[in-house]
Design a protein around this motif. Sequence first.
Motif, PDB file in Angstrom:
ATOM      1  N   MET A 178       0.828  -1.207   0.000  1.00 55.24           N
ATOM      2  CA  MET A 178       0.000   0.000   0.000  1.00 55.24           C
ATOM      3  C   MET A 178       0.867   1.264   0.000  1.00 55.24           C
ATOM      4  O   MET A 178       0.563   2.238  -0.701  1.00 55.24           O
ATOM      5  CB  MET A 178      -0.922  -0.014   1.217  1.00 55.24           C
ATOM      6  CG  MET A 178      -1.963   1.084   1.219  1.00 55.24           C
ATOM      7  SD  MET A 178      -3.378   0.708   0.167  1.00 55.24           S
ATOM      8  CE  MET A 178      -4.335  -0.318   1.272  1.00 55.24           C
ATOM      9  N   ARG A 179       1.935   1.265   0.771  1.00 58.65           N
ATOM     10  CA  ARG A 179       2.811   2.438   0.808  1.00 58.65           C
ATOM     11  C   ARG A 179       3.489   2.644  -0.539  1.00 58.65           C
ATOM     12  O   ARG A 179       3.705   3.788  -0.954  1.00 58.65           O
ATOM     13  CB  ARG A 179       3.846   2.282   1.922  1.00 58.65           C
ATOM     14  CG  ARG A 179       3.240   2.348   3.317  1.00 58.65           C
ATOM     15  CD  ARG A 179       4.276   2.563   4.389  1.00 58.65           C
ATOM     16  NE  ARG A 179       4.876   3.894   4.283  1.00 58.65           N
ATOM     17  CZ  ARG A 179       5.782   4.364   5.132  1.00 58.65           C
ATOM     18  NH1 ARG A 179       6.202   3.612   6.144  1.00 58.65           N
ATOM     19  NH2 ARG A 179       6.289   5.558   4.982  1.00 58.65           N
ATOM     20  N   ALA A 180       3.821   1.560  -1.230  1.00 55.16           N
ATOM     21  CA  ALA A 180       4.410   1.686  -2.567  1.00 55.16           C
ATOM     22  C   ALA A 180       3.410   2.305  -3.537  1.00 55.16           C
ATOM     23  O   ALA A 180       3.785   3.124  -4.394  1.00 55.16           O
ATOM     24  CB  ALA A 180       4.866   0.318  -3.063  1.00 55.16           C
ATOM     25  N   LEU A 181       2.142   1.935  -3.405  1.00 53.99           N
ATOM     26  CA  LEU A 181       1.114   2.541  -4.261  1.00 53.99           C
ATOM     27  C   LEU A 181       0.948   4.033  -3.969  1.00 53.99           C
ATOM     28  O   LEU A 181       0.710   4.833  -4.877  1.00 53.99           O
ATOM     29  CB  LEU A 181      -0.225   1.828  -4.054  1.00 53.99           C
ATOM     30  CG  LEU A 181      -0.445   0.528  -4.819  1.00 53.99           C
ATOM     31  CD1 LEU A 181      -1.775  -0.099  -4.422  1.00 53.99           C
ATOM     32  CD2 LEU A 181      -0.398   0.765  -6.319  1.00 53.99           C
ATOM     33  N   LEU A 182       1.080   4.395  -2.688  1.00 52.97           N
ATOM     34  CA  LEU A 182       0.990   5.812  -2.330  1.00 52.97           C
ATOM     35  C   LEU A 182       2.074   6.633  -3.010  1.00 52.97           C
ATOM     36  O   LEU A 182       1.863   7.788  -3.377  1.00 52.97           O
ATOM     37  CB  LEU A 182       1.111   5.983  -0.812  1.00 52.97           C
ATOM     38  CG  LEU A 182      -0.150   5.788   0.027  1.00 52.97           C
ATOM     39  CD1 LEU A 182       0.189   5.925   1.501  1.00 52.97           C
ATOM     40  CD2 LEU A 182      -1.224   6.797  -0.348  1.00 52.97           C
ATOM     41  N   ASP A 183       3.252   6.027  -3.169  1.00 52.09           N
ATOM     42  CA  ASP A 183       4.393   6.733  -3.748  1.00 52.09           C
ATOM     43  C   ASP A 183       4.459   6.612  -5.266  1.00 52.09           C
ATOM     44  O   ASP A 183       5.339   7.194  -5.899  1.00 52.09           O
ATOM     45  CB  ASP A 183       5.703   6.199  -3.153  1.00 52.09           C
ATOM     46  CG  ASP A 183       5.793   6.451  -1.650  1.00 52.09           C
ATOM     47  OD1 ASP A 183       5.146   7.402  -1.173  1.00 52.09           O
ATOM     48  OD2 ASP A 183       6.496   5.685  -0.967  1.00 52.09           O
ATOM     49  N   ALA A 184       3.548   5.827  -5.857  1.00 49.91           N
ATOM     50  CA  ALA A 184       3.611   5.572  -7.296  1.00 49.91           C
ATOM     51  C   ALA A 184       3.177   6.794  -8.100  1.00 49.91           C
ATOM     52  O   ALA A 184       2.403   7.632  -7.632  1.00 49.91           O
ATOM     53  CB  ALA A 184       2.728   4.374  -7.648  1.00 49.91           C
TER      54      ALA A 184
END
Length: 312
Positions: free
Chosen positions: A238-244
């Motif tokens: 989820m955090r990776a998606l936030l930074d995408a």
Amino acid sequence: MSFRIDPRLPLTGEVRRILADEVGKALAHLETAREKPEQGLHKCRKRLKSVRALLRLVRSGDEPFCQTENECYKQVSALLAGPREATALIETVDRLAAAFPEQSAGGGLDAVRDRLVMRQHEMHAGAGLDAAISAAAAACREGLGHIDRLSLPDQPEQAADILAEGARATLRRARKALDKAGSRGEADDFHDLRKAAKTHSMHLSLLGRLWPTPIKSRRKAVDSLGERLGDLHDVFVMRALLDADGEPLGPPEDTRLLAKLLKRSEKSLRKSCLADAIELFGDSPKRSTRKLARKARDDLAGAPDDLAAAAG
């Protein structure tokens, strides 16, 4: 049928039986997934993990077969990973809402959850999911046809050594991942630890009649660790998606609370997972499985006598 190796029976036959049962159940779950993807995909992937754990356990006894089939089922699982992940992300938002009710009471997570539900529907409604299920089912049916090719030593001492080496290899893998998670703390390190914990849990089930220590409490602790490592993995995703790029979860004003709760959840999960993993995997893998090898050798060697006594 039982997901447990019976020491009274030849190892080859037992492993073939369990493989056929687990792959057959995976196929049934794939059919369910056509109508109920959330349920079917998750259950199918769990069965495939069981298959791969069994192949890892006996790999040293027939390495060409186990390596080839393990890679096949790894690819099958990868076909289904995207749609399953879409559901897992919704579950992550729901867990955060339940864990931090005061902060999320105002609906600060609603916009993100709505986007994730839409994303899930798009993945499940497309022709791509049906094609993935068909490809996975074809690969599983092919795998069923390969099972009779497996050939393992059935002599008690050799069979015991194979089982002990398979269990030991997974414990070594867990210990290595634990060391990296403690020193580097990268997402991949915790993910490797999670996979090793899940495999070890399945080995405890498979070796339930041979494991030399009280097994129920260890299995419960390993399963609990595996679940929390799974929650941590979902936080990382989820955090990776936030930074995408492209803000797939929405603009900053919609994701501000999510980012805050993910950070808090990650900190707590890292701490508890490391502490429990040290308790479970901090010991020497060689020492942990020495008793297993000795007990398995004794139990397997005594199996013909047990059968003769029962027949008499």
